[in-house]
Structures are given as structure tokens and as C-alpha cells.
Design an enzyme around this catalytic site. Structure first.
Site, PDB file in Angstrom:
ATOM      1  CE  LYS A  22      -8.871  -3.074   3.355  1.00 48.35           C
ATOM      2  NZ  LYS A  22      -7.604  -2.463   3.005  1.00 48.35           N
ATOM      3  CG  ASP A  78      -2.976   3.697   4.360  1.00 51.94           C
ATOM      4  OD1 ASP A  78      -4.009   3.513   5.041  1.00 51.94           O
ATOM      5  OD2 ASP A  78      -2.764   3.094   3.285  1.00 51.94           O
ATOM      6  CD1 TRP A 108      -2.175  -2.193   1.764  1.00 47.45           C
ATOM      7  CD2 TRP A 108      -2.978  -1.205  -0.086  1.00 47.45           C
ATOM      8  NE1 TRP A 108      -3.186  -2.983   1.250  1.00 47.45           N
ATOM      9  CE2 TRP A 108      -3.681  -2.401   0.123  1.00 47.45           C
ATOM     10  CE3 TRP A 108      -3.288  -0.427  -1.195  1.00 47.45           C
ATOM     11  CZ2 TRP A 108      -4.708  -2.829  -0.731  1.00 47.45           C
ATOM     12  CZ3 TRP A 108      -4.303  -0.846  -2.052  1.00 47.45           C
ATOM     13  CH2 TRP A 108      -4.995  -2.032  -1.808  1.00 47.45           C
TER      14      TRP A 108
HETATM   15  C1  LIG Z   1      -7.226  -1.766   1.819  1.00 43.82           C
HETATM   16  C2  LIG Z   1      -6.158  -0.784   1.974  1.00 43.82           C
HETATM   17  C3  LIG Z   1      -6.015   0.291   1.099  1.00 43.82           C
HETATM   18  C4  LIG Z   1      -6.903   0.481  -0.120  1.00 43.82           C
HETATM   19  O1  LIG Z   1      -8.194   0.829   0.252  1.00 43.82           O
HETATM   20  P1  LIG Z   1      -9.295   1.224  -0.833  1.00 43.82           P
HETATM   21  O2  LIG Z   1     -10.422   1.708   0.020  1.00 43.82           O
HETATM   22  O3  LIG Z   1      -9.605  -0.008  -1.608  1.00 43.82           O
HETATM   23  O4  LIG Z   1      -8.742   2.286  -1.697  1.00 43.82           O
HETATM   24  C5  LIG Z   1      -5.003   1.194   1.342  1.00 43.82           C
HETATM   25  N1  LIG Z   1      -4.180   1.065   2.391  1.00 43.82           N
HETATM   26  C6  LIG Z   1      -4.291   0.037   3.243  1.00 43.82           C
HETATM   27  C7  LIG Z   1      -3.336  -0.063   4.401  1.00 43.82           C
HETATM   28  C8  LIG Z   1      -5.278  -0.911   3.074  1.00 43.82           C
HETATM   29  O5  LIG Z   1      -5.378  -1.937   3.932  1.00 43.82           O
END
Ligand SMILES: *Cc1c(COP(=O)(O)O)cnc(C)c1O
Length: 370
Positions: free
Chosen positions: A204, A180, A109
Site C-alpha cells: 500500500k 494493522d 480488514w
Molecule cells: C491490503 C490490506 C490487508 C491485506 O493485505 P494482504 O497483503 O493482501 O494480506 C490487510 N489490512 C489492511 C489494512 C490492508 O490495507
């Protein structure tokens, strides 16, 4: 939810969208046809209606009190997932400046975020764990960040690799730290005052897909140019209370319920962290006590409490493991193709019972096949 529907639920180790607390799903079900007092479903209601505004404020206030977020920060509920933040962050904080943004790359990511940021300006990857197949995070002193960097970006928990920072990476006080936190949002307490911006897509650990929570220090709101597309400018969302356009009402509503569940049923983020440590330890012990049958992907000092990644001796055993687990109501365990093996995502809402069941299955499988 009927008792039968509940009993049909498997233990779901999906990486996302992922498991939600049963009590939250039940509340949603109870209120789905008609939100109490509102005479319509929430999904049929204007986002300007007072019932929804209350839900929006309640979700924001629940996050603020859970995480100790002061008024120095705006809490925004946006669409476009975590992926849009890969672009919104550099569009607001890097585009048009002559600064360089620093990125720490510890997994898939972070790598994607870097790819998007390059389109917006100069970036410097100050640490890259790619050569060791993303199995660790840097220690203090492993990288340098210039005092005048636009920001330092990292991903606190790499969902695919199962690698998690145990605390914030070192960052000069003059540089906004950006995280993030999509896959470890609300898994433990943190000091938000260390951050310039922290964001998480909900699907998540905090709700259904459709909403991304962005917590941004207010002084950073003025950095975006007025020439940015309106939706991409954080300031517009902050000035309009996340109602610059129609926000994802249903997802915000469920996220608010998850935050309340954390407060009322779990007892806050300290209690959640303790539970998460215990749950993940059950699986890491099963790995460590398997005499090498299971191989952990992440190095021990940065193993994730959210996504437990490990491999088996060969592909036949991996296939047999996934099949056998499913027969025991343990589903969605297949790892991401880039890492292989197994990934057990054990987010906040995964009951301890599900993790115990998986740990027992692992021990049993290793003793039969080891
Ligand atoms: C799932 C995830 C993303 C991507 O998320 P989207 O909502 O599909 O854009 C980005 N960063 C992390 C750490 C993730 O687990």
C-alpha cells in the site's frame, strides 16, 4: 526509465498494490541487470550474500531511524502479506493461553482479522462499528478493555472504508497494543513505544507486494509455543535476522529504497504527514464544497489521509465520473464493492499534482452535473 515511459504513467489511485515514487522505480531500473559492484542482479543473488545482507540491514536501519524504533523492538520482514498476520498474531500471543484478546472492529480488514483470530482462542470484540457501515472510529470511553487481555488489536486505517484513527486507541498499560498499519504505514510519525506489535504489508504505502514489516516488542517474542509451525513463530525470524528461510529479497530491496526516499527526498515523517494532510484536504474540500453532490463515507473526525471515499448521487453519474476521470489520466478510482462510490487512494508516493488534478476534475464534474 525513458522520458516516454514516465509520460505514459497515469495518476494511479489504486488501493494496492499502489503508486511508488518514480525516483525509486528509476533507481531499481538502473540497477536491475546488475547491482552495482555485485556482478549479478539482486534477483539472482543468494540471500546470504554480503551485498544482500547490507540491503537488508539498510532497509531495517532506515525504518528504525525514520520511526525512532529502539532496540527493545525487533523489525522483521515476512511473507504471507497482512493476511498471515491475522493468524500469526493470535497463534503467538493467544493460542494455548486462557486469556481473551480484545479487538476493535472499524472495517473490513479488522473483521477479517477477527475471523482468523477466532480459530486460535477466545476473543472479545470490544467495539464494533459495523452497524453504522464502518464510517467512524470509537472515541475514548466508547469501549472497555480488561487489564488482563492478551492484547488489544485495531486497524489504524481501514483501507476500504477510508476511516483512520487520528491517534492510538486507549489501551491499559498492561495490555500490548497491536496495529494493522498496512495502509497508513509511514504516513505520519508515531510513538512506537505505545505498541506491542505494529505491522504493515508493503504494497500500500511502502513498496511492492511480497513483504510485510512486523515491528514487535522483544519481550513478546517468547510467547509463541515451540510447537508452532516454524514459520509462524516470530522468535525464529527475530533470532535469524529475517533469514530463517529465504526472505522476499526484491521486495525488501524496494522497501528500503522507499524508506530512504522518505528520509532524503521528503525529509522524514513529520514532513510526510504535512504533505498528506494538504493532499487529502484538497479532496475533502472538493467534497464539502460540492453542496451535497459528493457524499463522504467517513465521518469528518476520522477521515483517512490515505483513502478518500465518497459517493455520487446515482450509479449513472458514478459510471460517468470514472470514465471521465480516466480520460483525464486519473485511474483506478472505483470504490470497493462493499462501500460503493469512489475511493481515491492517495498514498505517500501520489504526487500533489495528481491530487490537484483529481480535485479540479471533481469540481468541474459537479458543476456540470449537479
Ligand atoms: C491490503 C490490506 C490487508 C491485506 O493485505 P494482504 O497483503 O493482501 O494480506 C490487510 N489490512 C489492511 C489494512 C490492508 O490495507
Amino acid at each position: 526509465m525513458t522520458a516516454t515511459a514516465v509520460s505514459q504513467r497515469a495518476f494511479n489511485f489504486s488501493a494496492g498494490p499502489a503508486v511508488l515514487p518514480v525516483s525509486v522505480l528509476q533507481e531499481v531500473q538502473d540497477e536491475l541487470l546488475c547491482l552495482p559492484g555485485a556482478r549479478t542482479s539482486l534477483m539472482e543473488m543468494s540471500h546470504r550474500e554480503k551485498e544482500f545482507i547490507e540491503i537488508l540491514h539498510d532497509a531495517e536501519n532506515s525504518l528504525r531511524s525514520l520511526m525512532g524504533i529502539s532496540d527493545d523492538y525487533a523489525v522483521l520482514f515476512l511473507q504471507g502479506g497482512a493476511a498471515l498476520q491475522f493468524s500469526m498474531i493470535p497463534a503467538n500471543l493467544l493460542r494455548g493461553t486462557d486469556k481473551t484478546a480484545a479487538y476493535i472492529q472499524t472495517g473490513t480488514w479488522g473483521k477479517k482479522a477477527i475471523g482468523e483470530a477466532k480459530k486460535e482462542g477466545k476473543i472479545n470484540v470490544v467495539y464494533d462499528a459495523a452497524t453504522s457501515n464502518f464510517n467512524h472510529v470509537p472515541a475514548a470511553g466508547d469501549y472497555q478493555v480488561a487489564d488482563d487481555a492478551a492484547y488489544l488489536y485495531y486497524c489504524s486505517n481501514e483501507t476500504i472504508q477510508g476511516v483512520q484513527f487520528q491517534s492510538e486507541p486507549e489501551c491499559p498499560s498492561s495490555v500490548p497494543l497491536i496495529s494493522d498499519a498496512s495502509s497508513d504505514f509511514l504516513c505520519r510519525p508515531l510513538d512506537i513505544n505505545k505498541y506491542g506489535l505494529l505491522y504493515a504489508c508493503a504494497q500500500k504505502n511502502a513498496g511492492p507486494a511480497g513483504v510485510t514489516a512486523v515491528i514487535i516488542r522483544r519481550d513478546l517474542l517468547d510467547r509463541g509455543s515451540d510447537q508452532l509451525p516454524g514459520y509462524l513463530n516470530y522468535k525464529n525470524h527475530a533470532e535469524n535476522d529475517s533469514e530463517w528461510n529465504t526472505p522476499p529479497t526484491f521486495a525488501i530491496y524496494v522497501l528500503g529504497k522507499v524508506a530512504r526516499w522518505l528520509t532524503n527526498d521528503i525529509g522524514g515523517l513529520d514532513a510526510m504527514e504535512k504533505i498528506n494532510r494538504e493532499k487529502s484536504q484538497l479532496l475533502y474540500s472538493a467534497i464539502d464544497e460540492s453542496d451535497g453532490f459528493y457524499a463522504s463515507h467517513a465521518k469528518p473526525d476520522c477521515r483517512s489521509t490515505m483513502n478518500v471515499t465518497f459517493n455520487l448521487p446515482n450509479d449513472e453519474l458514478l459510471t460517468a465520473f470514472i470514465k471521465g476521470a480516466a480520460e483525464n489520466d486519473l485511474v483506478n478510482l472505483k470504490g470497493h464493492r462493499s462501500v460503493g462510490g469512489i475511493r481515491a487512494s492517495i498514498y505517500n508516493a501520489m504526487p500533489r499534482e495528481g491530487v490537484e488534478c483529481l480535485a479540479n476534475f471533481m469540481k468541474d464534474f459537479a458543476s456540470k452535473n449537479g
